[in-house]
Design a protein around this motif. Structure first.
Motif, PDB file in Angstrom:
ATOM      1  N   ARG A  17      35.511  41.126  36.653  1.00 32.46           N
ATOM      2  CA  ARG A  17      36.875  41.254  37.169  1.00 32.46           C
ATOM      3  C   ARG A  17      37.608  42.450  36.566  1.00 32.46           C
ATOM      4  N   HIS A 246      43.995  42.190  36.812  1.00 30.95           N
ATOM      5  CA  HIS A 246      42.636  41.836  37.224  1.00 30.95           C
ATOM      6  C   HIS A 246      42.392  40.326  37.223  1.00 30.95           C
ATOM      7  N   HIS A 247      43.452  39.562  37.149  1.00 27.53           N
ATOM      8  CA  HIS A 247      43.378  38.116  37.362  1.00 27.53           C
ATOM      9  C   HIS A 247      42.503  37.401  36.329  1.00 27.53           C
TER      10      HIS A 247
END
Length: 302
Positions: A17, A246-247
């Motif tokens: 991610r 980017h979670h």
């Protein structure tokens, strides 16, 4: 039975991610603020800051308590270093940092306490608490109460990274008791602080109010040297800063950081660098290498 820190395949999924698109800018990698470096301990904050740089934060700002060291670092001019002050401590929110870290070389002065109070009362932003910031919490019921209130208002936003000595102070016991039953110790630390907790040491443990303890099987005795905890703090802050875009949440960022930290030390020993004389400076560069290699391999496989 303790679970191992999420299997490599799961950690790799998290690391993926962090992969950057071609149009990303430094804002996507987050703004990190680290506070510490009192007189004689500036190196601790510089190590944390360098680790934050090497692990990918978009901006790395340092507020240095030692006024003799609060100047541009010619070895790492990318670090935005300013002198800590009461005024700066009370206006941290104006910096709009995405993630904050406090503790490396912090000391336990009145100024250190002012910064801790300000950070614990900041809304929402993820916070990494290490070293003397933990000791300040351990020595003050009011600081512990501020930490609990923060975690009630903003759950999953605070991580503590004690070594066994700091853990013993928090739990009002001794190091031998912590080391005798580390699993019990981390569970008590989570219950006491309501935070994500990384209990450093051989087979580092990580747990939170929502996650039962994991154990990191990697790592080696070469990591028993000053500064290793500081670079872990910088790594967590850097990954969490990137995680905003980017979670990745603070728990996931912490798992990645603990994994990279221990794996890098093991990789260096395999290369003949250590365990005797293994340094944090070498380890943070190896951490950067590993994360980039894994992203390259993951991209090649898709």
């Amino acid at each position: 039975m303790l679970k191992a820190l999420p299997e490599n395949i799961e950690v790799n999924d998290l690391i993926q991610r962090l992969d950057r698109g071609p149009a990303e800018h430094k804002g996507n990698a987050g703004k990190a603020l680290l506070v510490g470096g009192d007189t004689g301990m500036a190196g601790a904050l510089l190590l944390a800051g360098q680790s934050c740089l090497y692990l990918g934060a978009g901006w790395t700002m340092l507020q240095m308590l030692d006024h003799h060291s609060a100047h541009a670092n010619s070895n790492h001019p990318e670090l935005m270093i300013s002198q800590a002050s009461i005024k700066s401590a009370t206006k941290l929110q104006d910096l709009k940092a995405d993630v904050l870290g406090i503790g490396p070389g912090l000391g336990q002065s009145e100024l250190a306490q002012t910064y801790l109070t300000s950070i614990l009362t900041l809304p929402n932003a993820p916070v990494v608490i290490d070293a003397d910031a933990i000791n300040l919490i351990a020595s003050s019921e009011n600081n512990l109460l501020l930490l609990k209130i923060r975690n009630q208002r903003f759950p999953h936003r605070t991580i503590l990274t004690p070594h066994p000595g700091e853990a013993a102070k928090l739990l009002k016991t001794d190091v031998a008791t912590i080391q005798k039953n580390r699993l019990q110790a981390i569970n008590r630390l989570v219950e006491l602080t309501q935070s994500i907790v990384v209990l450093k040491g051989q087979h580092t443990l990580i747990a939170s109010p929502d996650h039962s303890p994991f154990v990191c099987q990697a790592g080696n005795p070469g990591m028993a040297t000053g500064g290793m905890g500081d670079i872990l703090t910088g790594c967590i802050v850097a990954i969490a800063a990137q995680g905003i875009h980017h979670h990745l949440d603070l728990w996931e960022s912490s798992c990645i950081a603990v994994h990279l930290h221990a794996l890098a030390a093991d990789q260096l020993v395999k290369k003949g660098v250590g365990p005797i004389g293994l340094t944090p400076s070498e380890t943070m560069i190896e951490m950067r290498s590993i994360i980039n290699q894994q992203l390259k391999q993951l991209n090649a496989s898709h």
